[in-house]
Design an enzyme around this catalytic site. Structure first.
Site, short mmCIF file in Angstrom:
data_model
loop_
_atom_site.label_atom_id
_atom_site.label_comp_id
_atom_site.label_asym_id
_atom_site.label_seq_id
_atom_site.Cartn_x
_atom_site.Cartn_y
_atom_site.Cartn_z
N ASP A 61 0.96 -1.09 -0.13
CA ASP A 61 0.14 0.16 0.00
C ASP A 61 0.95 1.24 -0.17
O ASP A 61 2.09 1.07 0.52
CB ASP A 61 -0.91 -0.08 1.31
CG ASP A 61 -2.28 0.80 0.81
OD1 ASP A 61 -3.14 0.35 1.16
OD2 ASP A 61 -1.96 1.98 0.92
N GLU A 67 -15.08 -8.83 -6.01
CA GLU A 67 -15.22 -9.10 -4.79
C GLU A 67 -16.41 -8.85 -4.07
O GLU A 67 -16.95 -7.79 -4.33
CB GLU A 67 -14.38 -8.44 -3.78
CG GLU A 67 -14.03 -8.67 -2.34
CD GLU A 67 -14.15 -10.31 -2.10
OE1 GLU A 67 -13.18 -10.84 -2.42
OE2 GLU A 67 -14.93 -10.83 -1.49
N ARG A 82 -18.73 -8.77 2.50
CA ARG A 82 -19.66 -7.70 3.20
C ARG A 82 -18.68 -7.34 4.31
O ARG A 82 -18.38 -8.36 5.24
CB ARG A 82 -20.85 -8.30 3.78
CG ARG A 82 -21.87 -8.74 2.84
CD ARG A 82 -22.66 -9.95 3.34
NE ARG A 82 -22.03 -11.13 3.90
CZ ARG A 82 -23.00 -12.00 4.69
NH1 ARG A 82 -24.11 -11.60 5.13
NH2 ARG A 82 -22.12 -13.10 5.07
N CYS A 96 -19.52 1.22 -0.69
CA CYS A 96 -19.94 0.40 -1.74
C CYS A 96 -21.19 0.65 -2.61
O CYS A 96 -21.41 1.44 -3.51
CB CYS A 96 -19.77 -0.95 -1.37
SG CYS A 96 -18.19 -1.34 -1.38
N ARG A 119 -18.15 5.69 5.80
CA ARG A 119 -18.36 6.08 4.64
C ARG A 119 -19.84 6.14 4.16
O ARG A 119 -20.62 5.41 4.19
CB ARG A 119 -17.61 5.61 3.55
CG ARG A 119 -15.96 5.56 3.87
CD ARG A 119 -15.23 4.67 2.77
NE ARG A 119 -15.32 3.28 2.98
CZ ARG A 119 -14.63 2.28 2.40
NH1 ARG A 119 -13.82 2.73 1.21
NH2 ARG A 119 -14.78 1.00 2.69
P1 NAD Z 1 -10.21 1.57 1.20
O1 NAD Z 1 -10.36 2.95 0.92
O2 NAD Z 1 -10.54 0.98 2.45
O3 NAD Z 1 -8.90 0.89 0.59
C1 NAD Z 1 -8.24 1.32 -0.54
C2 NAD Z 1 -6.66 1.17 -0.50
O4 NAD Z 1 -6.01 1.34 -1.39
C3 NAD Z 1 -6.22 2.15 0.72
O5 NAD Z 1 -5.40 1.17 1.84
C4 NAD Z 1 -5.28 3.15 -0.08
O6 NAD Z 1 -4.29 3.57 0.71
C5 NAD Z 1 -4.80 2.21 -1.08
N1 NAD Z 1 -4.11 2.65 -2.26
C6 NAD Z 1 -4.80 3.88 -3.24
N2 NAD Z 1 -4.01 4.26 -3.96
C7 NAD Z 1 -3.09 3.48 -4.35
C8 NAD Z 1 -2.01 3.05 -4.94
N3 NAD Z 1 -1.64 3.87 -5.97
N4 NAD Z 1 -1.05 1.97 -4.71
C9 NAD Z 1 -1.33 1.07 -3.84
N5 NAD Z 1 -2.55 1.30 -2.87
C10 NAD Z 1 -3.24 2.34 -2.94
O7 NAD Z 1 -11.35 0.99 0.15
P2 NAD Z 1 -12.25 -0.73 0.13
O8 NAD Z 1 -13.30 -0.46 1.01
O9 NAD Z 1 -11.04 -1.83 0.46
O10 NAD Z 1 -12.50 -0.65 -1.37
C11 NAD Z 1 -11.48 -1.19 -2.47
C12 NAD Z 1 -12.18 -1.52 -3.90
O11 NAD Z 1 -12.79 -2.85 -3.40
C13 NAD Z 1 -13.25 -0.54 -4.11
O12 NAD Z 1 -13.19 -0.72 -5.77
C14 NAD Z 1 -14.53 -1.32 -3.60
O13 NAD Z 1 -15.64 -0.79 -4.34
C15 NAD Z 1 -14.40 -2.53 -3.69
N6 NAD Z 1 -15.00 -3.38 -2.75
C16 NAD Z 1 -15.04 -2.90 -1.28
C17 NAD Z 1 -15.62 -3.94 -0.40
C18 NAD Z 1 -15.73 -3.58 0.80
O14 NAD Z 1 -16.63 -4.17 1.58
N7 NAD Z 1 -15.14 -2.58 1.39
C19 NAD Z 1 -16.25 -5.02 -0.98
C20 NAD Z 1 -16.33 -5.22 -2.28
C21 NAD Z 1 -15.54 -4.56 -3.18
#
Ligand code: NAD
Length: 443
Positions: free
Chosen positions: A37, A158, A161, A270, A340
């Site tokens: 990250d 993915e 939940r 999401c 969020r």
């Molecule tokens: P999040 O904001 O919690 O995590 C995103 C991470 O990406 C952060 O830690 C950030 O620092 C990192 N990041 C950003 N730019 C980066 C880069 N250039 N290189 C490396 N790391 C980088 O978001 P999330 O909730 O984990 O969601 C991520 C994706 O998964 C989204 O597309 C979301 O829609 C999808 N998703 C999320 C969930 C959920 O329940 N949170 C479920 C299914 C799908």
């Protein structure tokens, strides 16, 4: 990729809610995982065995796999590029202006990783993206990777939940592989060998369909919630009971009871942003049926927050100015600290804007909420939040709140007024303790 088909080395790029859970669960399935990250704080915490967010069961599994040496962390794209045979992209795709998905994090991650891809490898997108993104990311990476066309790409959306992320990752309902080659499908089958051996179905398809599976699954779930909330509005108009309605509808196996919980509507990182991005994407493709449907789903959902504000104003006598409002729950749903697009926090802001003094309690989400809305008052207990309150609002259905003794709480409030915006409390119990109770969607 040689004998890597049996045990490929994995990287996970982006260690947020999705990525960290995925990295931990992949390591727990026996893979060697390097998680990466750009956020040094998150990486330092995870490497030290701490999760930067609350997710039941994740921290012990993280520590177990770090101690076993299967899971390591880095902030270096060079290290990730050199290590991985399969690279999972798990970065955020938040909402941009106009409702589109902001793909800048995904592009930045792809651009930073590509120059370090000297050997053939598979990139696997897991982030939720508009249809067409995967193919564009593949061209982008191939253009900059020394391995060129030796880099393949798949999309493996993915469905986890928050609150159940570990169990959803280790035993998902299904896995979806969007691929352009049989080699990619084979490699993904090797990565998911254990869950597949346990009978979890793998659905293999083209990239575009895989991208659409995720956004249409979220669109369906959001539609189901907005459907029951539209019925709640109908129930309120005629004095009917939406809970009984949902129960009766849910017995029909074609409908099912899940996701038919009326109340304050959906939020989180999401569903809201995914349906908006899907709506914009559909509109730009001229698919007005999808665009119009999702516009309504969003509008019905947001209207619940406005309706809850009206109900609160009415319950305290017509004006919120100077009224003390106790709020139970600010996480967007129980069992997470994610705030969020939290419907609760949005409602708090609306009430505060009308002059209410809002005191908040949440079992785990208060630090995040306080960073986002420092103007609200955060309290260590439900009783402290409710002290001299003119109304108590139940906004996130944590199990703890169902165990509140209404008679005991009645001793600290100014007025025994409860609004259950999640239709989750035993209202008879509260009424028996002298509370005036209003429930969104119920008489
Ligand atoms: P999040 O904001 O919690 O995590 C995103 C991470 O990406 C952060 O830690 C950030 O620092 C990192 N990041 C950003 N730019 C980066 C880069 N250039 N290189 C490396 N790391 C980088 O978001 P999330 O909730 O984990 O969601 C991520 C994706 O998964 C989204 O597309 C979301 O829609 C999808 N998703 C999320 C969930 C959920 O329940 N949170 C479920 C299914 C799908």
């Amino acid at each position: 990729m040689g004998d890597a088909v049996t045990l490929p080395r994995l990287t996970v790029i982006g260690t947020g809610y999705l990525g960290l859970t995925h990295a931990v669960c992949m390591a727990d399935l026996g893979h060697e995982v390097l998680a990466m990250d750009v956020d040094e704080r998150k990486i330092a915490m995870a490497a030290g065995g701490e999760t930067p967010f609350f997710e039941p069961g994740l921290a012990p599994l993280l520590r177990k796999n770090v101690e076993a040496g299967r899971l390591r962390f880095t902030t270096s794209f060079a290290e990730a590029g050199a290590f991985g045979e399969v690279h999972f992209l798990c970065v955020g795709t938040p909402q941009a202006d106009g409702g589109t998905a902001d793909l800048s994090y995904l592009h930045a991650a792809a651009d930073a990783l590509a120059p370090h891809l000297a050997a053939p490898c598979l990139i696997v997108g897991k982030s939720t993206v508009p249809v067409g993104t995967a193919r564009a990311v593949l061209s982008r990476i191939r253009a900059a990777a020394p391995a060129g066309s030796g880099v393949d790409l798949a999309w493996n959306p993915e469905f986890l939940r928050e609150g159940y992320a570990v169990q959803d990752s280790l035993a998902p309902d299904r896995v979806v592989f969007g691929v352009t080659s049989e080699t990619a499908a084979c490699l993904l089958r090797a990565v998911y060998a254990k869950p597949l051996a346990a009978g979890i179905p793998a659905l293999v398809m083209d990239l575009e369909t895989a991208e659409l599976v995720k956004v249409s699954a979220n669109a369906f779930l959001a539609t189901k919630i907005s459907f029951i909330n539209a019925m709640a509005e109908m129930c309120e108009a005629v004095g009917a009971d939406v809970i009984r309605l949902a129960e009766a509808l849910g017995h029909d196996e074609r409908i099912g009871r899940r996701f038919l919980n009326p109340g304050l509507g959906f939020g989180g990182g999401c569903l809201p942003k995914d349906i908006r991005a899907f709506r914009v994407s559909a509109a730009s493709l001229g698919v007005t049926s999808v665009a119009n449907l999702l516009g309504q789903v969003d509008a019905i959902n947001m209207n619940r927050r406005a309706r809850a504000a009206v109900m609160t104003r009415e319950a305290v006598g017509g004006s919120l100015a100077g009224k003390r409002i106790a709020v139970l729950g600010v996480a967007f749903k129980p069992n997470t600290d994610d705030i969020r697009d939290s419907p609760s926090l949005d409602l708090c802001a609306r009430l505060a804007a009308e002059g209410a003094e809002v005191s908040v309690h949440d079992p785990v989400a208060m630090p995040n909420a306080a960073r986002s809305r420092p103007d609200l008052r955060y309290t260590a207990s439900v009783f402290e939040a409710a002290e001299r309150a003119d109304a108590v609002l139940h906004l996130t259905e944590w199990a703890d709140y169902r165990a509140i003794d209404p008679a005991a709480l009645a001793t600290v409030v100014a007025r025994r007024t409860l609004i259950d915006a999640r239709c989750a409390l035993d209202v008879d119990l509260w009424r028996a303790a002298g509370w005036s109770v209003r429930v969104l969607g119920r008489p």
